[in-house]
Design a protein around this motif. Structure first.
Motif, short mmCIF file in Angstrom:
data_model
loop_
_atom_site.label_atom_id
_atom_site.label_comp_id
_atom_site.label_asym_id
_atom_site.label_seq_id
_atom_site.Cartn_x
_atom_site.Cartn_y
_atom_site.Cartn_z
N SER A 215 6.41 4.05 4.68
CA SER A 215 7.08 3.05 5.15
C SER A 215 8.38 3.52 5.41
O SER A 215 8.56 4.86 5.68
CB SER A 215 7.06 1.87 4.18
N ILE A 216 9.41 2.68 5.55
CA ILE A 216 10.69 3.10 6.11
C ILE A 216 11.88 2.62 4.93
O ILE A 216 11.66 1.46 4.72
CB ILE A 216 11.13 2.53 7.50
N VAL A 217 12.81 3.25 4.85
CA VAL A 217 14.08 2.90 3.82
C VAL A 217 14.54 1.79 4.54
O VAL A 217 14.91 1.61 5.84
CB VAL A 217 14.91 4.16 3.62
N GLY A 218 15.00 0.59 3.83
CA GLY A 218 15.43 -0.54 4.26
C GLY A 218 14.70 -1.34 4.66
O GLY A 218 15.36 -2.75 5.16
N VAL A 219 13.29 -1.36 4.73
CA VAL A 219 12.52 -2.82 5.34
C VAL A 219 12.90 -3.93 4.56
O VAL A 219 12.54 -4.81 5.18
CB VAL A 219 11.03 -2.01 5.20
N ASP A 220 13.38 -3.75 3.34
CA ASP A 220 13.49 -5.14 2.50
C ASP A 220 14.94 -5.49 2.91
O ASP A 220 15.29 -6.52 2.20
CB ASP A 220 12.99 -4.94 1.13
N ARG A 221 15.65 -4.66 3.48
CA ARG A 221 17.27 -5.15 3.54
C ARG A 221 17.91 -5.40 5.19
O ARG A 221 18.70 -5.93 5.15
CB ARG A 221 17.79 -4.12 2.88
N VAL A 222 17.01 -4.80 6.03
CA VAL A 222 17.25 -4.99 7.28
C VAL A 222 16.55 -5.84 7.83
O VAL A 222 15.22 -5.73 8.16
CB VAL A 222 17.36 -3.56 8.04
N PRO A 223 17.10 -7.14 8.62
CA PRO A 223 16.32 -8.08 9.22
C PRO A 223 16.15 -7.84 10.53
O PRO A 223 16.33 -8.45 11.67
CB PRO A 223 17.25 -9.24 9.02
N PHE A 224 15.33 -6.60 10.77
CA PHE A 224 14.88 -6.30 12.09
C PHE A 224 13.33 -6.44 12.14
O PHE A 224 12.63 -6.05 11.19
CB PHE A 224 15.48 -4.62 12.15
N GLY A 225 12.87 -6.88 13.42
CA GLY A 225 11.60 -7.32 13.70
C GLY A 225 10.38 -6.18 13.07
O GLY A 225 9.56 -6.46 12.23
N TYR A 226 10.56 -4.86 13.51
CA TYR A 226 9.65 -4.02 13.13
C TYR A 226 9.69 -3.65 11.53
O TYR A 226 8.81 -3.44 10.81
CB TYR A 226 9.87 -2.64 13.80
N TYR A 227 10.94 -3.48 10.96
CA TYR A 227 11.05 -3.65 9.67
C TYR A 227 10.36 -4.51 8.81
O TYR A 227 9.92 -4.26 7.79
CB TYR A 227 12.53 -3.23 9.24
N ARG A 228 10.61 -5.67 9.20
CA ARG A 228 10.03 -6.75 8.53
C ARG A 228 8.64 -6.64 8.58
O ARG A 228 7.73 -7.00 7.64
CB ARG A 228 10.48 -8.08 9.07
N THR A 229 7.99 -6.15 9.56
CA THR A 229 6.48 -5.99 9.69
C THR A 229 6.01 -4.97 8.59
O THR A 229 5.13 -5.15 7.91
CB THR A 229 6.25 -5.52 10.98
N LYS A 230 6.81 -3.79 8.68
CA LYS A 230 6.36 -2.90 7.59
C LYS A 230 6.64 -3.28 6.23
O LYS A 230 5.74 -3.01 5.30
CB LYS A 230 7.57 -1.76 8.02
N PHE A 231 7.69 -4.14 6.16
CA PHE A 231 7.91 -4.69 4.74
C PHE A 231 6.75 -5.71 4.38
O PHE A 231 5.98 -5.75 3.19
CB PHE A 231 8.97 -5.53 4.49
N ALA A 232 5.94 -6.36 5.26
CA ALA A 232 4.88 -7.43 4.95
C ALA A 232 3.68 -6.46 4.84
O ALA A 232 2.75 -6.87 4.07
CB ALA A 232 4.69 -8.29 6.37
N VAL A 233 3.54 -5.25 5.62
CA VAL A 233 2.72 -4.40 5.19
C VAL A 233 2.59 -3.89 3.91
O VAL A 233 1.46 -3.88 3.23
CB VAL A 233 2.29 -3.40 6.46
N GLU A 234 3.63 -3.50 3.34
CA GLU A 234 3.82 -3.04 1.82
C GLU A 234 3.04 -4.06 0.94
O GLU A 234 2.64 -3.89 0.02
CB GLU A 234 5.18 -2.76 1.75
N ARG A 235 3.53 -5.39 1.07
CA ARG A 235 3.05 -6.33 0.27
C ARG A 235 1.55 -6.62 0.41
O ARG A 235 0.93 -6.89 -0.63
CB ARG A 235 3.90 -7.70 0.64
N LEU A 236 0.95 -6.46 1.90
CA LEU A 236 -0.37 -6.49 1.82
C LEU A 236 -1.05 -5.43 0.84
O LEU A 236 -2.08 -5.68 0.28
CB LEU A 236 -0.84 -6.17 3.16
N VAL A 237 -0.66 -4.36 0.98
CA VAL A 237 -1.06 -3.10 0.25
C VAL A 237 -0.93 -3.48 -1.19
O VAL A 237 -1.99 -3.13 -1.92
CB VAL A 237 -0.06 -1.95 0.66
N GLU A 238 -0.02 -3.74 -1.81
CA GLU A 238 0.42 -4.14 -3.21
C GLU A 238 -0.52 -5.12 -3.57
O GLU A 238 -1.02 -5.19 -4.75
CB GLU A 238 2.14 -4.65 -3.39
#
Length: 252
Positions: free
Chosen positions: A93-116
């Protein structure tokens, strides 16, 4: 040694990771849309995906695209991994996906949650952006007579081979949850990085810093995508450019 499936195994990161895992003695399967025998579009899934994960100990999920579909791809991969009894999934994943409201970052953060929440043993590694991405950005911007950059934004690029080495280490171990972030060796302004690119390529461009608007820009300007306390990378952007130039691959 174990059997490891690498999604996105033909990409910039996946290629290096695959080589490292094989050097370490693992049996490696490469999954991408065009690599045989496991040519799979993860957004669609299918029987070939089930074949790819059957008998696999660990999946390293590197496949990703800013063009959309990552969440559906992750859902299909995780479902197939559960059916096959995969014991460990590693996600990059990418540093800041939970802090930067950028579309691709939000998607990466959502995938993190799916994995968890998948029920599979998991490991998530966040890193800062790769040198390769900056080079791609500068090459695109460099087609114009003036190189336009967002003002007051910094970056902390990291060498992709170092990330591959860390992922290989994590894949060879057990589930570790969210591990410490990896950042490049230097936090630099975008214009200083751009000037290094211009020097390396011999191009002459005026570098102009442009103020932008929006929450995502404010977060980038605040450094929410940086990890200065985890500046564990070794290779600098200038060393990356020099190595690429030595292979005739800068400013092509």
């Amino acid at each position: 040694m174990s059997t490891i499936l690498v999604t996105g195994g033909t990409g910039a990161l996946g290629r290096h990771l695959t080589e490292r895992l094989r050097t370490d003695g693992h049996e490696v399967r490469v999954l991408s849309r065009h690599s045989r025998p496991y040519a799979v579009d993860l957004r669609r899934g299918g029987s070939t995906l089930d074949e790819a994960v059957t008998g696999v100990d660990t999946v390293v999920h590197c496949a990703s695209t800013p063009r959309g579909g990552d969440e559906q791809a992750a859902e299909n991969l995780l479902a197939a991994a559960r059916r096959a009894g995969v014991g460990h999934l590693v996600y990059i994943s990418i540093v800041g996906v939970d802090r930067v409201p950028f579309g691709y970052y939000r998607t990466k953060f959502a995938v993190e949650r799916l994995v968890e929440e998948s029920g599979i043993g998991w490991t998530v590694l966040r890193t800062t952006q790769f040198h390769d991405l900056l080079l791609t950005v500068f090459e695109g911007l460099g087609r114009l007579p003036v190189l336009l950059l967002p003002s007051r934004v910094k970056d902390q690029p990291i060498e992709v081979t170092e990330v591959a080495d860390r992922l290989a280490e994590l894949a060879g171990g057990g589930p570790a949850g969210r591990v410490e972030d990896m950042g490049g060796p230097e936090v630099r302004t975008l214009d200083s990085l751009a000037r290094s690119y211009l020097r390396a390529t011999g191009r002459r461009r005026a570098v102009v810093r442009v103020p932008l608007r929006g929450a995502a820009y404010r977060a980038f300007r605040a450094g929410s995508h940086l990890a200065p306390e985890r500046a564990v990378g070794k290779g600098t952007f200038e060393e990356f450019l020099a190595a690429r130039a030595g292979r005739g691959r800068v400013g092509e």
